[in-house]
Write an enzyme that holds these catalytic residues in place. Structure first.
Site, mmCIF file in Angstrom:
data_model
loop_
_atom_site.group_PDB
_atom_site.id
_atom_site.type_symbol
_atom_site.label_atom_id
_atom_site.label_comp_id
_atom_site.label_asym_id
_atom_site.label_seq_id
_atom_site.Cartn_x
_atom_site.Cartn_y
_atom_site.Cartn_z
ATOM 1 N N SER A 8 3.258 -8.647 -6.174
ATOM 2 C CA SER A 8 2.767 -9.431 -4.290
ATOM 3 C C SER A 8 3.290 -10.719 -4.713
ATOM 4 O O SER A 8 2.762 -11.540 -5.009
ATOM 5 C CB SER A 8 1.350 -8.716 -3.943
ATOM 6 O OG SER A 8 1.039 -9.809 -2.372
ATOM 7 N N HIS A 32 6.717 -6.734 -3.070
ATOM 8 C CA HIS A 32 5.506 -6.459 -2.104
ATOM 9 C C HIS A 32 4.751 -7.771 -1.261
ATOM 10 O O HIS A 32 4.891 -8.733 -1.854
ATOM 11 C CB HIS A 32 4.525 -5.869 -2.501
ATOM 12 C CG HIS A 32 3.004 -5.256 -1.755
ATOM 13 N ND1 HIS A 32 3.200 -4.171 -1.323
ATOM 14 C CD2 HIS A 32 2.031 -5.946 -1.424
ATOM 15 C CE1 HIS A 32 2.032 -4.152 -0.481
ATOM 16 N NE2 HIS A 32 1.200 -5.230 -0.793
ATOM 17 N N ASP A 34 3.321 -9.683 1.213
ATOM 18 C CA ASP A 34 2.202 -9.088 2.750
ATOM 19 C C ASP A 34 2.290 -9.825 4.250
ATOM 20 O O ASP A 34 1.915 -11.063 3.804
ATOM 21 C CB ASP A 34 0.518 -9.399 1.690
ATOM 22 C CG ASP A 34 0.451 -8.256 0.636
ATOM 23 O OD1 ASP A 34 0.192 -7.439 1.537
ATOM 24 O OD2 ASP A 34 0.187 -9.152 -0.198
ATOM 25 N N MET A 36 0.431 -10.289 8.135
ATOM 26 C CA MET A 36 -1.321 -11.112 7.915
ATOM 27 C C MET A 36 -1.145 -11.528 9.441
ATOM 28 O O MET A 36 -0.364 -12.589 9.250
ATOM 29 C CB MET A 36 -2.098 -11.611 7.372
ATOM 30 C CG MET A 36 -2.144 -10.260 5.311
ATOM 31 S SD MET A 36 -3.575 -11.726 4.860
ATOM 32 C CE MET A 36 -2.969 -10.705 3.164
ATOM 33 N N HIS A 65 3.570 -4.663 3.814
ATOM 34 C CA HIS A 65 2.829 -4.275 3.775
ATOM 35 C C HIS A 65 1.862 -4.976 5.170
ATOM 36 O O HIS A 65 1.749 -6.460 4.970
ATOM 37 C CB HIS A 65 1.662 -5.087 3.105
ATOM 38 C CG HIS A 65 0.459 -3.824 3.445
ATOM 39 N ND1 HIS A 65 -0.399 -4.456 2.269
ATOM 40 C CD2 HIS A 65 -0.556 -3.228 3.649
ATOM 41 C CE1 HIS A 65 -1.918 -3.873 2.557
ATOM 42 N NE2 HIS A 65 -1.930 -3.354 3.545
ATOM 43 N N MET A 67 -0.699 -5.917 7.361
ATOM 44 C CA MET A 67 -1.767 -5.867 7.874
ATOM 45 C C MET A 67 -2.165 -7.245 9.145
ATOM 46 O O MET A 67 -2.293 -8.426 9.514
ATOM 47 C CB MET A 67 -2.882 -7.015 7.313
ATOM 48 C CG MET A 67 -2.853 -5.660 5.975
ATOM 49 S SD MET A 67 -3.280 -6.516 4.696
ATOM 50 C CE MET A 67 -1.409 -7.134 3.674
ATOM 51 N N MET A 136 -5.833 1.341 -0.214
ATOM 52 C CA MET A 136 -6.718 0.031 -0.259
ATOM 53 C C MET A 136 -8.130 -0.587 -1.441
ATOM 54 O O MET A 136 -8.727 0.031 -1.029
ATOM 55 C CB MET A 136 -6.808 -1.128 0.734
ATOM 56 C CG MET A 136 -6.162 -1.786 1.800
ATOM 57 S SD MET A 136 -4.300 -2.755 1.275
ATOM 58 C CE MET A 136 -5.486 -3.843 0.404
ATOM 59 N N ASP A 174 -3.836 -1.021 -3.840
ATOM 60 C CA ASP A 174 -3.283 -2.485 -3.689
ATOM 61 C C ASP A 174 -4.866 -3.121 -3.299
ATOM 62 O O ASP A 174 -5.772 -2.828 -2.789
ATOM 63 C CB ASP A 174 -2.680 -2.810 -2.260
ATOM 64 C CG ASP A 174 -1.981 -4.053 -2.175
ATOM 65 O OD1 ASP A 174 -2.461 -4.770 -2.585
ATOM 66 O OD2 ASP A 174 -1.605 -4.285 -0.713
HETATM 67 C C1 DX5 Z 1 -4.982 -8.097 0.091
HETATM 68 C C2 DX5 Z 1 -2.979 -7.689 -0.114
HETATM 69 C C3 DX5 Z 1 -2.779 -7.470 -1.451
HETATM 70 C C4 DX5 Z 1 -2.950 -9.080 -2.732
HETATM 71 C C5 DX5 Z 1 -3.354 -8.516 -3.721
HETATM 72 O O1 DX5 Z 1 -5.082 -7.211 1.365
HETATM 73 O O2 DX5 Z 1 -2.690 -6.867 0.531
HETATM 74 O O3 DX5 Z 1 -1.264 -6.941 -1.544
HETATM 75 O O4 DX5 Z 1 -1.171 -9.736 -2.496
HETATM 76 O O5 DX5 Z 1 -3.214 -9.165 -4.361
HETATM 77 P P1 DX5 Z 1 -4.342 -9.458 -5.750
HETATM 78 O O6 DX5 Z 1 -3.293 -8.365 -6.927
HETATM 79 O O7 DX5 Z 1 -4.674 -10.659 -6.250
HETATM 80 O O8 DX5 Z 1 -5.315 -8.619 -5.559
HETATM 81 ZN ZN ZN Z 2 -0.779 -5.936 -0.020
#
Ligand code: DX5
Ligand code: ZN
Length: 230
Positions: A8, A32, A34, A36, A65, A67, A136, A174
């Site tokens: 990620s 990956h 993220d 948000m 991903h 969010m 998750m 994740d």
């Molecule tokens: C959290 C994200 C993850 C995050 C994971 O909301 O969806 O993808 O980057 O990070 P680590 O591996 O540091 O928990």
């Molecule tokens: Zn993620």
């Protein structure tokens, strides 16, 4: 089941995204991303313009991903832009079947994500519409959180439902996935592993991916039924 590792970039240096992506290009399976929006989760990251820019440089396929509060509106655009997988959250989607189908029609794999407090059984009927289920293992929103062991029974249950469904649905975890926790996730039935801090927080991200893969494969072998199950 094939073990796949998806670093990620949330834990990477956002000003050097293309370089960070190339550091894992030889050892990882996916990158990956993220996305948000500050609404569905209390954090704000990147959106479509940055994903589109990264697509021009990244060697690895992008696993987006989302969010975000309105995945029905935005998810198909990520697929159309060239993301190879687009995952929406069950808690945010108003019309998940329509949106998952739109993602596939736009040429991407379709993923469905479940927060720690969301049960998997009510979504068993959607398995024909998804290529990947994301369980998750932290509350979404931030990297570097502690892994929630309480989610492992749901990972096991998700693997059972996928086996019963019979189709090839990948099971992703994740959040808090590290060298210490990845074996437990694999043993519970996960086969796609997102890791942010454990990869980009390491001195050698490429090597960290290889080590995580070995640990996941070992966990998968110790799963009841072994690697061939599910
Ligand atoms: C959290 C994200 C993850 C995050 C994971 O909301 O969806 O993808 O980057 O990070 P680590 O591996 O540091 O928990
Ligand atoms: Zn993620």
């Amino acid at each position: 089941m094939t073990t796949q590792i998806a670093p990620s970039v949330l834990a990477a240096d956002f000003a050097r995204l293309a370089d960070e992506a190339s550091a894992v290009a030889d050892t990882a399976d996916w990158l990956h991303i993220d996305v948000m929006d500050g609404h569905f989760v209390p954090n704000l990251t990147i959106g479509l313009p940055v994903v589109a820019a990264l697509l021009k440089h990244a060697v690895l396929p992008l696993d987006c991903h989302l969010m975000i509060a309105e995945p029905d509106r935005w998810a198909p655009d990520y697929a159309a832009a060239g993301a190879r997988n687009v995952t929406i959250h069950a808690e945010a989607a108003a019309a998940p079947v329509r949106t998952l189908r739109a993602i596939r029609s736009a040429g991407a794999r379709a993923g469905l994500a479940l927060n720690p407090g969301t049960a998997v059984d009510p979504y068993a009927g959607l398995l024909p519409e998804v290529d990947m289920l994301l369980v998750m293992t932290v509350e979404p929103g931030f990297g570097g959180q502690s892994f929630l062991d309480l989610v492992l029974p749901k990972v096991r249950r998700a693997r059972e439902l996928i086996a019963r469904h019979g189709g090839e649905v990948w099971l992703q975890v994740d959040g808090g996935v590290t060298e210490e926790t990845i074996g437990r996730c694999a043993e519970a039935g996960a086969d796609v592993f997102v890791a942010g801090t454990a990869v980009f927080g390491s001195a050698d991200p490429g090597k960290a991916v290889g080590h995580l893969r070995e640990l996941a494969e070992a966990g998968s072998r110790s799963r009841p039924g072994g690697e061939s199950a599910g």
